[in-house]
Design a protein around this motif. Structure first.
Motif, PDB file in Angstrom:
ATOM      1  N   LEU A  50      53.574   9.794   1.840  1.00 27.20           N
ATOM      2  CA  LEU A  50      52.219  10.253   2.161  1.00 27.20           C
ATOM      3  C   LEU A  50      51.426  10.545   0.892  1.00 27.20           C
ATOM      4  N   GLN A  51      52.066  11.166  -0.094  1.00 26.34           N
ATOM      5  CA  GLN A  51      51.386  11.460  -1.350  1.00 26.34           C
ATOM      6  C   GLN A  51      50.997  10.182  -2.073  1.00 26.34           C
ATOM      7  N   ARG A  52      51.890   9.174  -2.007  1.00 26.36           N
ATOM      8  CA  ARG A  52      51.569   7.888  -2.624  1.00 26.36           C
ATOM      9  C   ARG A  52      50.354   7.263  -1.938  1.00 26.36           C
ATOM     10  N   ALA A  53      50.273   7.419  -0.615  1.00 31.65           N
ATOM     11  CA  ALA A  53      49.126   6.887   0.130  1.00 31.65           C
ATOM     12  C   ALA A  53      47.844   7.615  -0.258  1.00 31.65           C
ATOM     13  N   VAL A  54      47.950   8.921  -0.511  1.00 32.01           N
ATOM     14  CA  VAL A  54      46.787   9.692  -0.986  1.00 32.01           C
ATOM     15  C   VAL A  54      46.364   9.195  -2.359  1.00 32.01           C
ATOM     16  N   ASP A  55      47.335   9.016  -3.244  1.00 30.99           N
ATOM     17  CA  ASP A  55      47.046   8.570  -4.611  1.00 30.99           C
ATOM     18  C   ASP A  55      46.360   7.206  -4.629  1.00 30.99           C
ATOM     19  N   LYS A  56      46.686   6.371  -3.648  1.00 31.01           N
ATOM     20  CA  LYS A  56      46.090   5.035  -3.572  1.00 31.01           C
ATOM     21  C   LYS A  56      44.865   5.007  -2.658  1.00 31.01           C
ATOM     22  N   THR A  57      44.410   6.215  -2.272  1.00 28.87           N
ATOM     23  CA  THR A  57      43.228   6.414  -1.420  1.00 28.87           C
ATOM     24  C   THR A  57      43.322   5.683  -0.077  1.00 28.87           C
ATOM     25  N   ARG A  58      44.532   5.496   0.421  1.00 31.00           N
ATOM     26  CA  ARG A  58      44.715   4.907   1.742  1.00 31.00           C
ATOM     27  C   ARG A  58      44.540   5.954   2.827  1.00 31.00           C
ATOM     28  N   ILE A  59      44.888   7.202   2.517  1.00 35.52           N
ATOM     29  CA  ILE A  59      44.637   8.324   3.408  1.00 35.52           C
ATOM     30  C   ILE A  59      44.078   9.462   2.572  1.00 35.52           C
ATOM     31  N   THR A  60      43.499  10.449   3.239  1.00 41.46           N
ATOM     32  CA  THR A  60      42.963  11.610   2.521  1.00 41.46           C
ATOM     33  C   THR A  60      44.026  12.694   2.413  1.00 41.46           C
ATOM     34  N   LYS A  61      43.788  13.661   1.557  1.00 39.76           N
ATOM     35  CA  LYS A  61      44.698  14.791   1.427  1.00 39.76           C
ATOM     36  C   LYS A  61      44.786  15.554   2.749  1.00 39.76           C
ATOM     37  N   THR A  62      43.663  15.657   3.445  1.00 41.44           N
ATOM     38  CA  THR A  62      43.649  16.342   4.740  1.00 41.44           C
ATOM     39  C   THR A  62      44.518  15.613   5.757  1.00 41.44           C
TER      40      THR A  62
END
Length: 285
Positions: A50-62
């Protein structure tokens, strides 16, 4: 019936992936494993992805935080007592799976649907150890679960239409595409895929071409994203062998005979990427 709470049993790569996509889709999820270290590793794997997805802007931190808020660990199968659906993703072994289903049949309400992520074992046989065979079904996710879009929904002999419709709808709610498959050895995906991999191994075994060139043929000539021998290493050669043996025994046709080279590699402990050596060598295993 509306699915709200789910238990996923088995915190390995498949189980944690299933738990992740369920939590991301807003279901309340318990990830269960009797091995505390494995469960901790599975939970950490989900957070890392999930953090990797946040880092790649695929999902938000929220979105990451909301997913984790829908996910909790479980060490006790009795935690399934108020779940609407249980998805089993343990080792591909009939004795292990039937033992899990017998326990689930005792601890869950009679309306709870019991699903298995098996890639090859008969749903009808698993269902037979329960008192609710009409509510037992196969949900074969593809690896890696958060990326792959397909779910094979496999009906056992006694799986009811109602159970199938609930799981089909739930698969759509996960953002997946489901295909309806009947209960035959290997189902559809592995009945097609594994003989291709096995034939690729035969091509190497018989000296038709090298490992690298067999993979190049399928990548450059057939436009496959990954060569069959690379794919076998990622699946696990022991898993490939097991599925070929299920096909060979279940269908009784010599065309499903596992290649002797596959058997030799498994006997040597060359299981693919997870062991550091298969048809290729891996330094980061």
């Amino acid at each position: 019936m509306k699915i709200k709470k789910i238990m996923v049993i088995g915190a390995g790569q498949m189980g944690s992936g299933i738990a992740q996509v369920c939590a991301q889709s807003g279901f309340n999820v318990l990830l269960h494993d009797s091995n505390k270290a494995a469960l901790e590793k599975g939970m950490n794997r989900i957070e890392g992805l999930l953090q990797r997805a946040v880092d790649k802007t695929r999902i938000t931190k929220t979105e990451k935080e909301n997913t984790l808020a829908h996910l909790n660990p479980s060490y006790d199968l009795r935690d399934a007592k108020d779940c609407d659906l249980v998805i089993e993703a343990v080792i591909e072994n009939m004795d292990v799976k039937t033992a899990v289903f017998q326990t689930l049949d005792e601890v869950t309400p009679e309306q709870t649907i019991l699903a298995t992520n098996t890639s090859s074992l008969p749903i009808t046989e698993i269902a037979a150890v329960t008192n609710r065979p009409d509510r037992v079904i196969g949900m074969h996710f593809m690896n890696p679960v958060p990326v792959m879009q397909l779910v094979e929904v496999i009906r056992g002999l006694q799986t009811s239409d109602g159970t199938y419709e609930v799981i089909k709808k739930m698969s759509e709610d996960l953002g997946k595409t489901s295909v309806e498959v009947n209960d035959f050895p290997g189902f559809a995906a592995n009945r097609i895929l594994m003989p291709m991999i096995n034939e690729a191994i035969y091509a190497v075994y018989e000296g038709v071409a090298s490992v690298e060139d067999v993979d190049k043929v399928m990548k450059l000539g057939m436009n496959h994203p990954m060569g069959p021998l690379t794919l076998a290493d990622f699946i696990g050669l022991d898993t490939c062998l097991y599925i070929m043996e299920v096909l060979h025994e279940g269908l009784g046709d010599s065309k499903y005979r596992p290649c002797p080279l596959l058997k030799k590699y498994v006997s040597a402990g060359w299981l693919g990427k997870k062991s550091g050596r298969g048809f290729y060598q891996y330094e980061d295993a």
